[in-house]
Design a protein around this motif. Sequence first.
Motif, mmCIF file in Angstrom:
data_model
loop_
_atom_site.group_PDB
_atom_site.id
_atom_site.type_symbol
_atom_site.label_atom_id
_atom_site.label_comp_id
_atom_site.label_asym_id
_atom_site.label_seq_id
_atom_site.Cartn_x
_atom_site.Cartn_y
_atom_site.Cartn_z
ATOM 1 N N PHE A 291 0.799 -1.220 0.000
ATOM 2 C CA PHE A 291 0.000 0.000 0.000
ATOM 3 C C PHE A 291 0.837 1.278 0.000
ATOM 4 C CE2 PHE A 291 -2.792 -3.044 2.486
ATOM 5 C CZ PHE A 291 -3.528 -3.412 1.380
ATOM 6 N N THR A 292 2.089 1.214 0.459
ATOM 7 C CA THR A 292 2.899 2.436 0.537
ATOM 8 C C THR A 292 3.630 2.738 -0.770
ATOM 9 O OG1 THR A 292 4.815 1.214 1.398
ATOM 10 C CG2 THR A 292 3.259 2.098 3.010
ATOM 11 N N LEU A 293 3.708 1.775 -1.656
ATOM 12 C CA LEU A 293 4.482 1.936 -2.890
ATOM 13 C C LEU A 293 3.818 2.946 -3.825
ATOM 14 C CD1 LEU A 293 7.090 0.556 -3.865
ATOM 15 C CD2 LEU A 293 5.650 -1.015 -5.183
ATOM 16 N N GLN A 294 4.610 3.952 -4.254
ATOM 17 C CA GLN A 294 4.081 4.998 -5.134
ATOM 18 C C GLN A 294 4.622 4.915 -6.555
ATOM 19 O OE1 GLN A 294 4.552 8.878 -3.370
ATOM 20 N NE2 GLN A 294 3.681 8.250 -1.409
ATOM 21 N N SER A 295 5.850 4.442 -6.706
ATOM 22 C CA SER A 295 6.408 4.319 -8.056
ATOM 23 C C SER A 295 7.383 3.151 -8.120
ATOM 24 C CB SER A 295 7.123 5.612 -8.469
ATOM 25 O OG SER A 295 8.310 5.787 -7.732
#
Length: 645
Positions: A291-295
């Motif tokens: 859930f924390t992964l943005q790129s």
Amino acid sequence: MRKLKSMLAFTAIVCLCASCFPMNGQIQPDLKSILASAEDVATSGTCGENLTWAFDEPTGTLTISGTGDMTDNFWNNQNIKAVIMEDGVTTICDDAFNACRALESVIIPNSVTKIGSNAFASCEALTSVTIPNTITAIGEKAFWNSGLESVTIPDSITQIEEMSFASCKNLASVKIPDSVTTIGNYAFNSCTALTSIDIPDSVAIIGKSAFRDSALESVNISDNITTIDVDAFECLIHVSENNPNYSSQDGILFDKTKTTLLRFPKNSNLTDYTIPDSVTIINDSAFGRCFTLQSVTIPESVTAINTQAFEYCENLKSVTIPDSITTIGTAVFYNCSNLDSVTLPDTITEINAQTFSYCSALKSVVIPESVTKIDFCAFFSCYGLESITIQNPECEIYDDYETISGVAIISGYTNSTAQAYAETYGREFIALDGTPEETKPIESPSEETTAIELTPQETSYTTTSTYGIADKETTASELTTQETTYTTTMYEIATGETTTQESTTDTTNISTTAPETTTTEAIMDPTETTITNIVSDEELCNWAINDYKSKNKPKGIVKAIINKSAGSQYEITLVDDSENLLDVYSIDPVTGIGTNSSDKEINLPQTGNNSLKNLLIAFGGLMATAFGFLTVKSSGMIRRKKDEK
């Protein structure tokens, strides 16, 4: 005549009593309490050929005496607070103390060699137990959903069976001995208080979801591990350098040569990640629920992104897929709800089923000329999609309204499949060769009924993939990936007023009949086998849920996932609202008869879930009673008239 009338009256009373019984033959609680008060509950009996039991009601203590195997449990589970098994008892039978919710202490003698399946399941007050070294086998779900806070597994055990300690919410300490070689599927699944675990060097196999949904922060993998299910852990994984099968880097699990990225830890605090150049394959669910992964930066070395690789990466905003990639699996970006930009290379040939389902922030997509097929629900529930350009005029677009959801403007060439799709489903079409055309928007489904109709499909559609279906208003959905061929329909049935229906599928024939409601739901049917159910899939799932709840009395919501295989059996998996596994029913859809995960017989058509049937039975019994009463009364009146004469 008098005998006949008496028999009719007696039959009517029997019918009235029968109306108090549900279809599964179990006594309703109110009648059960009435009958229990009418006779004393047994306080002693036999539970094996040479075993006896005695229950002391004032102390709530059950004592089992004698020698040999325990084969039966005839005691009242609800009142037992303590169990004393005297020396001589050799086995604890399946379901021995299942659902003894008041049970606080157990004494197991050294004579016991086996604990059966479900033996202490749902013993919520049982916080500790001493398992002697004489025990060589602990059955499936033996301590499932119990109140255990700590457990020491004896060194006489070589295998921790499936779900043995699953859903033990208070389990914070586990000691696994060097004798254990296998940790089975779901063994410690949903042990939400478990923050650390030492896996001994003897362990070679760690099964599916063994420690999923636990509170583990990290785990160490020894040299001897040969098999780790990629879904076994969601935490940081550190692999010994001498392990011949696996390797790790910064807590990320790879194969030994680092050519396959197997699992990115869910609890990683990284928001941006660059995949190493050595990687050629991103494995199934490799980044799932991160859930924390943005790129994520994908290097040119990667040639394949497998099924559900980035599912539920809710904060992933953009992704560029390099030209080296030739294969994108099913549902790769499923429910990446913040993904607003994606670049597809001209090396891929197919947009698989549900690749971008529920990517609600996605605004614009260009499908390169190399793509020859856009599969089922590829852009399902992408209601933020404003435009989609399909450059291949002969690209096969799966014929369904939800393949490209929403009101996206479709661009393509004149007389192309893109134009045909736009005209079929009332979408605005812009010709790339300079001839813009528009069509009227498709009418919304009627709001008159909420019936769901299952209809077979005459033409075959087959793909190895996973599907998830949700309505437009309720976006909560779940995908399940199987390694074998399945047709799966999920029904998520809440105990409150809100009902969400979902569906997942592998290798399947699909036909869709939109229900006439304000939402659109897709129903999928099996490919090769046409089975006439006794009821709809939804009602079959409802029956399974109510059957489970009547026997186990779980707290909160129970959901059902129905797997419709190519054979004659349907597999109904029951989970709670946190997706913790509760039980698995294997059911014949024609008869409704089957077994649960403990091989106990299940008879769904007789679960009494049809309240209308019960009402009719009760009404019939009441009418029969009234008829019998009038019959008896009239016979008395006739006798009096005869006496008067």
